[in-house]
Design a protein around this motif. Sequence first.
Motif, PDB file in Angstrom:
ATOM      1  N   LEU A 185       0.827  -1.203   0.000  1.00  0.00           N
ATOM      2  CA  LEU A 185       0.000   0.000   0.000  1.00  0.00           C
ATOM      3  C   LEU A 185       0.863   1.255   0.000  1.00  0.00           C
ATOM      4  O   LEU A 185       0.568   2.224  -0.722  1.00  0.00           O
ATOM      5  N   HIS A 214     -11.496   1.789  -1.731  1.00  0.00           N
ATOM      6  CA  HIS A 214     -10.639   0.834  -1.018  1.00  0.00           C
ATOM      7  C   HIS A 214     -10.634  -0.517  -1.732  1.00  0.00           C
ATOM      8  O   HIS A 214      -9.607  -1.208  -1.778  1.00  0.00           O
ATOM      9  N   VAL A 228      -6.943  -3.162   3.329  1.00  0.00           N
ATOM     10  CA  VAL A 228      -6.651  -1.792   2.905  1.00  0.00           C
ATOM     11  C   VAL A 228      -7.273  -0.784   3.867  1.00  0.00           C
ATOM     12  O   VAL A 228      -6.637   0.202   4.252  1.00  0.00           O
TER      13      VAL A 228
END
Length: 263
Positions: A185, A214, A228
Amino acid sequence: MANRFQIVPRRIGRIIRDGHPMRAPYGLEIIESCLTCPHREDRLFCDLRPEALQRLALITSASSYPKGATLFVEGQPSRGVFILCTGHVKLSTSSADGRTLILRISEPGEVLGLPATVTGTSYELTADVIEPTQANFIPRQEFLNFLREHGEAALRVAQQLGEIYHSAIAEMRTIGLSHSAGEKLARFLLDWCASHQNGEGVEGQIRVKLTLTHEEIAQSIGASRETVTRLFADFKKKELLQVKGSTLIITDKPALERFVARS
């Protein structure tokens, strides 16, 4: 896969009422021709020589698409290419059990469907519109004839195919060699900022528009939506970033880079 629902595009023409242009479809700023494109200097085909642009205009059909439209579907026989004039399109692939991986988000100026159109195979990805978009279509045979007639255009196509290859390798490296979902991420956010940043904000903060959900970010890094969401909360708690609506604010870029380096 090939029977996936597709939204029919709206053909673009000059629309006049009482002598005045009407509002363009989906609120788009329509680019009517490569000859008059305001972005000619930095796009694949827009700054070709006039004779090539004139030929291109003859074989191109301008169309606009709403958010959620599908340009082409993975496994569908190639019909031709789409020149992305405005808007953004996500390119993804899916497994038999329904899992989706987003390979990348295409930027204005890209030519979509190139590999399949050049090789005469099926589209290897699905192209979904994520915001109102103008994408001009060129049928496969006419596109190939155009490349045969204009060597400069053929060279640029080869260059974009090379960029597509390098982008795929980078995506494989991010997903396959990252040690954790947090690193994936962090890398994704740093890469997004690098390609979408318009300058630094207050006290070195980076502000960019992040239009992906997301779920879509999870599909981009090979993680779950829940993961996430949890990581965003963790990054906010560590004061690495903020999210205000569709605006992503990187408040501590060096710390985010260190997070990637030590993962």
